[in-house]
Design a protein around this motif. Sequence first.
Motif, PDB file in Angstrom:
ATOM      1  N   PHE A 153       3.660   5.166   9.008  1.00  0.00           N
ATOM      2  CA  PHE A 153       4.891   4.502   9.454  1.00  0.00           C
ATOM      3  C   PHE A 153       5.626   3.740   8.363  1.00  0.00           C
ATOM      4  O   PHE A 153       6.696   3.220   8.595  1.00  0.00           O
ATOM      5  CB  PHE A 153       4.574   3.561  10.620  1.00  0.00           C
ATOM      6  N   VAL A 154       5.032   3.639   7.186  1.00  0.00           N
ATOM      7  CA  VAL A 154       5.729   2.971   6.099  1.00  0.00           C
ATOM      8  C   VAL A 154       6.147   4.024   5.084  1.00  0.00           C
ATOM      9  O   VAL A 154       5.583   5.108   5.045  1.00  0.00           O
ATOM     10  CB  VAL A 154       4.840   1.910   5.397  1.00  0.00           C
ATOM     11  N   ARG A 155       7.133   3.674   4.274  1.00  0.00           N
ATOM     12  CA  ARG A 155       7.606   4.663   3.312  1.00  0.00           C
ATOM     13  C   ARG A 155       7.304   4.229   1.895  1.00  0.00           C
ATOM     14  O   ARG A 155       7.777   4.834   0.943  1.00  0.00           O
ATOM     15  CB  ARG A 155       9.089   4.918   3.532  1.00  0.00           C
ATOM     16  N   GLY A 156       6.551   3.185   1.773  1.00  0.00           N
ATOM     17  CA  GLY A 156       6.130   2.776   0.443  1.00  0.00           C
ATOM     18  C   GLY A 156       4.742   2.215   0.536  1.00  0.00           C
ATOM     19  O   GLY A 156       4.340   1.667   1.582  1.00  0.00           O
ATOM     20  N   PHE A 157       3.991   2.336  -0.536  1.00  0.00           N
ATOM     21  CA  PHE A 157       2.574   2.016  -0.492  1.00  0.00           C
ATOM     22  C   PHE A 157       2.225   1.417  -1.841  1.00  0.00           C
ATOM     23  O   PHE A 157       2.279   2.103  -2.856  1.00  0.00           O
ATOM     24  CB  PHE A 157       1.841   3.340  -0.248  1.00  0.00           C
ATOM     25  N   TRP A 158       1.941   0.123  -1.863  1.00  0.00           N
ATOM     26  CA  TRP A 158       1.545  -0.527  -3.111  1.00  0.00           C
ATOM     27  C   TRP A 158       0.034  -0.700  -3.086  1.00  0.00           C
ATOM     28  O   TRP A 158      -0.473  -1.686  -2.546  1.00  0.00           O
ATOM     29  CB  TRP A 158       2.228  -1.882  -3.251  1.00  0.00           C
ATOM     30  N   ALA A 159      -0.658   0.285  -3.649  1.00  0.00           N
ATOM     31  CA  ALA A 159      -2.119   0.296  -3.557  1.00  0.00           C
ATOM     32  C   ALA A 159      -2.710  -0.693  -4.550  1.00  0.00           C
ATOM     33  O   ALA A 159      -2.564  -0.524  -5.760  1.00  0.00           O
ATOM     34  CB  ALA A 159      -2.632   1.699  -3.830  1.00  0.00           C
ATOM     35  N   LEU A 160      -3.382  -1.698  -4.041  1.00  0.00           N
ATOM     36  CA  LEU A 160      -4.027  -2.663  -4.927  1.00  0.00           C
ATOM     37  C   LEU A 160      -5.421  -2.148  -5.281  1.00  0.00           C
ATOM     38  O   LEU A 160      -6.114  -1.596  -4.445  1.00  0.00           O
ATOM     39  CB  LEU A 160      -4.111  -4.033  -4.256  1.00  0.00           C
ATOM     40  N   ASP A 161      -5.785  -2.358  -6.529  1.00  0.00           N
ATOM     41  CA  ASP A 161      -6.952  -1.692  -7.078  1.00  0.00           C
ATOM     42  C   ASP A 161      -7.953  -2.753  -7.541  1.00  0.00           C
ATOM     43  O   ASP A 161      -7.609  -3.633  -8.336  1.00  0.00           O
ATOM     44  CB  ASP A 161      -6.457  -0.851  -8.271  1.00  0.00           C
ATOM     45  N   LEU A 169       3.701  -4.042 -17.048  1.00  0.00           N
ATOM     46  CA  LEU A 169       3.143  -3.986 -15.690  1.00  0.00           C
ATOM     47  C   LEU A 169       2.471  -5.296 -15.306  1.00  0.00           C
ATOM     48  O   LEU A 169       2.596  -5.766 -14.189  1.00  0.00           O
ATOM     49  CB  LEU A 169       2.132  -2.842 -15.585  1.00  0.00           C
ATOM     50  N   GLN A 170       1.718  -5.869 -16.240  1.00  0.00           N
ATOM     51  CA  GLN A 170       1.097  -7.151 -15.932  1.00  0.00           C
ATOM     52  C   GLN A 170       2.162  -8.212 -15.828  1.00  0.00           C
ATOM     53  O   GLN A 170       3.105  -8.233 -16.605  1.00  0.00           O
ATOM     54  CB  GLN A 170       0.117  -7.556 -17.041  1.00  0.00           C
ATOM     55  N   ILE A 229       1.012  -3.138   1.685  1.00  0.00           N
ATOM     56  CA  ILE A 229       0.215  -3.511   0.515  1.00  0.00           C
ATOM     57  C   ILE A 229      -1.246  -3.508   0.934  1.00  0.00           C
ATOM     58  O   ILE A 229      -1.733  -4.504   1.477  1.00  0.00           O
ATOM     59  CB  ILE A 229       0.507  -4.925  -0.018  1.00  0.00           C
ATOM     60  N   PRO A 230      -1.957  -2.421   0.703  1.00  0.00           N
ATOM     61  CA  PRO A 230      -3.372  -2.428   1.042  1.00  0.00           C
ATOM     62  C   PRO A 230      -4.215  -2.849  -0.155  1.00  0.00           C
ATOM     63  O   PRO A 230      -3.859  -2.575  -1.300  1.00  0.00           O
ATOM     64  CB  PRO A 230      -3.644  -0.971   1.395  1.00  0.00           C
ATOM     65  N   GLY A 231      -5.295  -3.520   0.101  1.00  0.00           N
ATOM     66  CA  GLY A 231      -6.193  -3.874  -0.983  1.00  0.00           C
ATOM     67  C   GLY A 231      -7.389  -4.629  -0.468  1.00  0.00           C
ATOM     68  O   GLY A 231      -7.274  -5.410   0.479  1.00  0.00           O
ATOM     69  N   GLY A 232      -8.517  -4.370  -1.079  1.00  0.00           N
ATOM     70  CA  GLY A 232      -9.732  -5.083  -0.714  1.00  0.00           C
ATOM     71  C   GLY A 232      -9.592  -6.559  -1.056  1.00  0.00           C
ATOM     72  O   GLY A 232      -8.604  -6.974  -1.651  1.00  0.00           O
ATOM     73  N   PHE A 233     -10.587  -7.354  -0.716  1.00  0.00           N
ATOM     74  CA  PHE A 233     -10.439  -8.779  -0.973  1.00  0.00           C
ATOM     75  C   PHE A 233     -10.482  -9.035  -2.473  1.00  0.00           C
ATOM     76  O   PHE A 233     -11.142  -8.332  -3.217  1.00  0.00           O
ATOM     77  CB  PHE A 233     -11.480  -9.595  -0.213  1.00  0.00           C
ATOM     78  N   GLY A 234      -9.711 -10.023  -2.885  1.00  0.00           N
ATOM     79  CA  GLY A 234      -9.694 -10.364  -4.301  1.00  0.00           C
ATOM     80  C   GLY A 234      -8.759  -9.509  -5.131  1.00  0.00           C
ATOM     81  O   GLY A 234      -8.711  -9.649  -6.345  1.00  0.00           O
ATOM     82  N   THR A 235      -7.992  -8.621  -4.499  1.00  0.00           N
ATOM     83  CA  THR A 235      -7.105  -7.783  -5.294  1.00  0.00           C
ATOM     84  C   THR A 235      -5.696  -8.378  -5.379  1.00  0.00           C
ATOM     85  O   THR A 235      -4.856  -7.829  -6.058  1.00  0.00           O
ATOM     86  CB  THR A 235      -7.019  -6.359  -4.730  1.00  0.00           C
ATOM     87  N   GLY A 236      -5.461  -9.456  -4.665  1.00  0.00           N
ATOM     88  CA  GLY A 236      -4.181 -10.140  -4.853  1.00  0.00           C
ATOM     89  C   GLY A 236      -3.114  -9.841  -3.819  1.00  0.00           C
ATOM     90  O   GLY A 236      -1.932  -9.973  -4.111  1.00  0.00           O
ATOM     91  N   LYS A 237      -3.511  -9.448  -2.618  1.00  0.00           N
ATOM     92  CA  LYS A 237      -2.517  -9.217  -1.557  1.00  0.00           C
ATOM     93  C   LYS A 237      -1.708 -10.469  -1.287  1.00  0.00           C
ATOM     94  O   LYS A 237      -0.500 -10.427  -1.198  1.00  0.00           O
ATOM     95  CB  LYS A 237      -3.225  -8.878  -0.234  1.00  0.00           C
ATOM     96  N   HIS A 294      -5.951  -7.703 -14.320  1.00  0.00           N
ATOM     97  CA  HIS A 294      -4.629  -7.093 -14.486  1.00  0.00           C
ATOM     98  C   HIS A 294      -3.888  -7.344 -13.174  1.00  0.00           C
ATOM     99  O   HIS A 294      -4.173  -6.710 -12.157  1.00  0.00           O
ATOM    100  CB  HIS A 294      -4.769  -5.587 -14.755  1.00  0.00           C
ATOM    101  N   TYR A 295      -2.979  -8.304 -13.184  1.00  0.00           N
ATOM    102  CA  TYR A 295      -2.204  -8.635 -11.981  1.00  0.00           C
ATOM    103  C   TYR A 295      -0.726  -8.425 -12.253  1.00  0.00           C
ATOM    104  O   TYR A 295      -0.288  -8.684 -13.364  1.00  0.00           O
ATOM    105  CB  TYR A 295      -2.428 -10.082 -11.574  1.00  0.00           C
ATOM    106  N   PRO A 296       0.063  -8.027 -11.267  1.00  0.00           N
ATOM    107  CA  PRO A 296      -0.367  -7.588  -9.939  1.00  0.00           C
ATOM    108  C   PRO A 296      -1.184  -6.301 -10.046  1.00  0.00           C
ATOM    109  O   PRO A 296      -0.797  -5.400 -10.808  1.00  0.00           O
ATOM    110  CB  PRO A 296       0.939  -7.344  -9.191  1.00  0.00           C
ATOM    111  N   ALA A 297      -2.275  -6.219  -9.287  1.00  0.00           N
ATOM    112  CA  ALA A 297      -3.210  -5.103  -9.432  1.00  0.00           C
ATOM    113  C   ALA A 297      -2.728  -3.863  -8.680  1.00  0.00           C
ATOM    114  O   ALA A 297      -3.500  -3.194  -8.009  1.00  0.00           O
ATOM    115  CB  ALA A 297      -4.586  -5.547  -8.952  1.00  0.00           C
TER     116      ALA A 297
END
Lengths: 459, 586
Positions: free
Chosen positions: B408-416, B501-502, B232-240, B424-427
């Motif tokens: 190395f991961v097979r899934g990627f939840w890109a936080l925006d 989605l929200q 789960i990558p995401g900048g700060f404040g994106t809800g990781k 809009h969460y989860p972002a």
Amino acid sequence: MQISMEYRGVAKISGPLIFVEGISNVGYDELVEIKSEDGVVRKGRVLEINRGVAAVEVFEGTSGLSTTKTSVKFLGKPLTIAVSTEMLGRIFNGIGEPMDGGPPPFTEDYRDVNGLPMNPYSRDYPTQFIQTGVSAIDGMDTLVRGQKLPLFSGSGLPHNLIATQIARQATIVGEETGFAVIFVAMGIKHDEASFFKRSFEESGALKNSAIFLNLADDPPVERLVTPRSALTLAEYLAFEQDLHVLVILTDMTNYAEALREISAAREEVPSRKGYPGYLYSDFASIYERAGRIKGRKGSITQMPVLTMPNDDITHPIPDLTGYITEGQIVIDRDLHRRGIYPPINILPSLSRLMKDGIGKGKTREDHAPVASQLYSAYARAQDLRSLSTIIGEEGLTDKDRDYLRFGEDFEKRFLSQRFDENRSLDTTLGLAWKELSLLQESELTRIADKFIKMYYQHP
Amino acid sequence: MSIISGKIIKISGPVVQAEGVSGLKMHELTMVGDMELIGEVVRIEGDIATVQVYEDTGGLKPGEKVTGSGLPLAVELGPGLLEGIFDGIQRPLNVIKEMTGDFIPRGVKANSLNREKKWHFVPTKARGEMVTGGEILGTVKETPLIEHRILVPPNVSGVLDYIIKEGDYTIEEIVAKVTKDGTTKDLKMYHRWPVREPRPYLERLEPYEPLITGQRIIDMFFPVAKGGAIAIPGGFGTGKTITSHQLAAWSDSEIIVYIGCGERGNEMTEVLLTFPEWRDPKSGRPLMERTVLIANTSNMPVSAREASVYTGITIAEYFRDMGYNVALMADSTSRWAEALREISGRLEEMPAEEGYPSYLSSRLGEFYERAGRAKTLNGKYGSATIIGAVSPPGGDFSEPVTVHTKRFVRGFWALDSNLASMRHYPAINWLTSYSDYVDYVEKWWNSHTEGKWKEMRIRALDILKKEDELKEIIRLIGPEALPEPEKLIMEVARLLREGFLQQNAYDPIDTYSSPEKQFKLLTAMLTFYDEASKAVSKGITASKIAALPSVADMAKLRMSIENEKVAEIDIFLNKVLDEIHKLEAS
């Protein structure tokens, strides 16, 4: 009791660092006294020990030191400062020595400025709402006791004004407990410092405040110790003396510059933009000293101020700060240009602890959904604003035009307020409902019907 | 074994060099200085060893002793792990608080697992039986939720000479004796295992069952399989962190290992405060009863942060070996990578990208590869799922940690961050996220959704993708100029975003959606789209349909209908369809 060792002469002087050879029995991070030829004593700290050579950073700078006629004394203890409640109302330099001409305050305790990490198991979760009287903050990004919430600003923006307004107005509604402000100036200009001093005096806040000053022309090494000295006092006041302490740290950008300077002098491998790889850990050692402890009455709330170089929020300083602090208040140049005070851009701003500090029994039951609806409506208004510059307002639907009007009005009536205007939360939420009532009722998808019935104002 | 001991010659932050220590082994646990700070050997040159110290080194002096322990850095595995909160090297933080107060001083020594507490042990093997490593000797009901299966240490086998009868024992008491080739080993209810060494299993298996998280965008669109690895990558404040907390709270794994690695102290407090209150959706028991917390917050020593992910994954593997499905959340792996960078800098190693050491990629690979579904040494099936949060500087996904993690991961939840600023969460961005587990879990999902899962997800994602394309057009010509069918797509996409989605983590109903509710909600929205399309083709405008009172309510179904009452969604859908048909008739 350990005998302190004194050495004559140093091997090398480089920037703010001196290197002393042939040492023994010297500890890492130990306090050092450096006496120059003319007898003036400076303070320093051991940064590294390598095979009989100690690298020492000198707080007052190395100007005027020579390799032959300098004597160095290792004191066998870490840097400590004297702390006491009498320090409130006084002004100090970065290592806690009085700067206002008064006598040293009566000492109640000596503390290591580095402090110790708070056990996560001992922490108490911050949930008490602090009313700042600023609508953009109270309504949209609520501050709670024990939180660390920075102001992300830029050069020439009124962050100092906002910080002062918050320091002056911050209260816990319906509670009369001890409140203290510790103001930490790092590398700021003389006129900024005197602005703060003056407004603290005028508002009568000075008697409950301790000010730590390290100005732009003071040595950078001392700047690294300044926030630590101040937070050491804050911890004493909060956790021993039951005070609620608000610590304002300005400007963290200057702090980080000083850290980079020392790192370069030590010839360390740099990471992003020349800042050392441990910038994150170093910031954390400051910011994480905010909080509350179970079973103790006081708290430390931090409001660091930083100026984003080039207004770039992805610059390492705001970026790493944002990863540690519990949200951020972003000050916007565009709003400032348009004459809006406080120019807080609510879209990139965030308070992570807001959810637990608001709602029924704390603020008002409709607070959270109202804030959420305002966000999404304002975001939509901003989108439409840029769209209408291309296709003109005529290309928009009626609903879209509602949003445009909402956006304008929100900035002029909700965000804007005077420097000396202290709004209650009810006033803030009342204004919020006025703005939301500019939209059609069916647009308020994030608010439960019962609140709409209670507060929505039909045209 | 002779104890190797030398003297400190260099101190630089958390890194210490000692001479006169030839014979120390790589990654050996060492005691540093008079305060006996805990450290680990990270480099050896001749008789000089470099040690990374897991505590603050202030006050250490050259000439003080450095002593080897002969053992690698290891964790204690046995009853007492659950409901525990440990630091990066498995020291119990609650015990440390009792010992030293609210701040953590240096050189604190505390056993990881409680030595006094008695556990009710029930043997499952009998005297005279052959046992091999990983087999189950007996069981302990550790918490009302979890049965702790006492394992023979993986490297021990032989004939069971002795096994204690059912009763209450501490973990220090000998519960069994195993003899092989004339040597007898005493077994206790716990054993130690080196953190940097993956625990063995019989066979590695492909994942097939989804980890049900109750989070709609994850389960329906970007699923993770039990035994998978996701970032789960995401900048700060994106809800990781909120996303990680939600997964820890609601995912249907039996054990949760939550690592707070270099993150905020208040976040760990939040976990400590909410998990005992939150209830497991199935059993109604507090979530804490299945959780192990590792907290090495950002102000705690940096090298212990480096160790914390290994401590966590080793504990996760141990529960997997008992035959449990384990989910591990590491928040945040970037802080771990930065700890590597900081120590590497102190070691004066040649840096690669952005100051990170060149072995960053292989370390990430080693870590994520410890996820997996396996047939354990005792023949049971277990899995360890890794969900790693990544904190890219400036939200820039092209930085080294994100880039190497993606390999190395097979899934990627890109936080925006744009979604986050619209609240809009989860972002999670539906256009840039992906999951390779879709094909693995398809069979499971289809069997729970009348065979429609895959088709539905493709249709819904397609509508969302079209919305994105149409937005570009609207930017040029305005929304009014769109043809009616396209306007309808915009409305349906908005419905999907706001009504599906929200998901509000703080809403008591919305926080968790059962698979059935997810399926019904999405079915309702897609059916609405089909019927509305028909109406539009008969000349009814999209804005008229969107203005129907029940359409606005449809976006709120996620918050108004409880998981137990999903049949109401069908009733509601019929109401919407009725209204559309009435429009057509008028």
